[in-house]
Design an enzyme around this catalytic site. Structure first.
Site: not given
Ligand code: SAH
Ligand code: SF4
Length: 360
Positions: A97, A110, A117, A121, A124, A340
């Site tokens: 995205e 962005c 990923c 974390c 997230c 985010c």
């Protein structure tokens, strides 16, 4: 995709050399190289067919040796506040995205550096799915081109700022990130100071970035001013403890007046205790960093909540009192899951977390 060279992943220098060799072999005048370069970097051409000032034969010959691989648009979502999220389908079907965020005087894009990923974390949504694969430099650049083309067609103007705050940890994919930075800066003319690389704290990556001569900006996703707390949010703390990250940031800072930003997502009862505010201010002051306070975006599988407004204000006040420049980021695009930490590219279903995913 064949064995042709993907033009979008070539630096202007590499492209120039490749085209020169191609055209000289075909006894074509030297200015053909400049024509193609212009079509790629200024015209944002999506195919050789667009290059109408080249003879048809030359367009066909280019397509034999080179390719322009653009991602498909899997979906476009528009938020009430003007934020636009594109979901791109890459050549092998992976989804990533990018988000266009209009503010008063500019348009910020962005973009993603990885599909998924691997940093894990705990706050997230991208991290919950794990790493699927690294993007190539061409796939990073292609997000910019396709987004700019879309923005132009919609009369939204030029993208002024580029932030690597989409999916993925950019400094974990330096093989693609570094050439992509060169291409975006030298080829597409996005000023280095208008490009921000956001990292969770990969020390070797920070040190490598500090060696670049351009003034790319760096954002550190800090979220905790002490190792003890950081460990509970960011597993990377075990490999690169906060003091090492801070020392890498000092190196970055000393390498040439590039301002560092700290991103601090305030999660109620987790990292918003009053006593943490002065600690954050001290860290930021030492590095002359700018602090961005970000309201936490609730994500599936985690029942954390954003800090109350009063607490966010208190953090902002403590920064100001201690001479630390601070901004409270407004949540953008929440109605389309474009904020985010909500970027998951539809890879996970809200109802069915993948097996083995830690939920807290
Ligand atoms: N991997 C890089 C860049 C992508 S994440 C990094 O971590 O910096 C982009 C930003 O979104 C980071 O600052 C990240 O900490 C933040 N973020 C992640 N999840 C979030 C959430 N649920 N709410 C608010 N911000 C979040
Ligand atoms: Fe990866 Fe950044 Fe999310 Fe951490 S916050 S899991 S590094 S995308």
């Amino acid at each position: 995709m064949g064995k042709e060279k993907d033009i979008l992943g070539l630096t202007p220098e590499e492209l120039g050399k490749g085209l020169e060799a191609h055209f000289s072999e075909r006894d074509q005048p030297a200015y053909r190289t400049a024509q193609v370069r212009e079509w790629i970097f200024d015209g944002l051409a999506s195919g050789f067919g667009d290059m109408t000032n080249l003879p048809l034969k030359e367009r066909e010959a280019l397509a034999q040796s080179f390719s322009i691989n653009e991602p498909e648009v899997a979906s476009v979502a528009k938020s009430k506040d003007g934020t636009v999220k594109h979901l791109w389908r890459l050549g092998d079907g992976e989804l990533v995205e990018s988000v266009l965020i209009p503010t008063e005087d500019r348009l910020t894009l962005c973009i993603s550096s990885q599909a998924g990923c691997g940093m894990g974390c705990t706050f997230c949504a991208t991290g919950f799915g794990g790493l699927r694969r690294n993007l190539t430099a061409a796939e990073i650049v292609a997000q910019y081109r396709a987004s700019q083309r879309w923005a132009s067609e919609e009369g939204r103007g030029r993208i002024g700022n580029l932030v690597f705050m989409g999916m993925g940890e950019p400094l974990a994919n330096r093989k693609a990130l570094f050439p992509a930075l060169t291409i975006l800066n030298q080829g597409y003319g996005v000023g280095a100071r208008r490009i921000t690389v956001s990292t969770v704290g990969l020390v070797p990556g920070i040190l490598e970035l500090s060696k670049r001569p351009e003034q790319f900006r760096l954002a550190l996703s800090l979220h905790a001013p002490s190792s003890e707390l950081r460990r509970t949010l960011i597993p990377l703390e075990d490999r690169y403890p906060l003091p090492e990250v801070v020392s890498a940031l000092k190196t970055f800072d000393e390498a040439g007046g590039k301002r560092i930003t700290f991103e601090y997502t305030l999660i109620s009862g987790v990292n918003d205790h009053e006593h943490l505010a002065p600690q954050l201010a001290e860290l930021a002051f030492g590095l002359q960093a700018f602090v961005n306070l970000i309201p936490f975006n609730p994500i599936p599988y985690q029942d954390w909540e954003p800090s109350p407004t009063e607490r966010v204000k208190l953090f902002a006040r403590v920064m100001e009192e201690r001479g630390v420049p601070v901004a409270v980021r407004e949540p953008r695009g929440r109605d389309i899951d474009a904020a985010c930490g909500q970027l998951r590219a539809g890879a996970l279903s809200k109802e069915h977390p993948p097996e083995g995913t830690p939920l807290s």
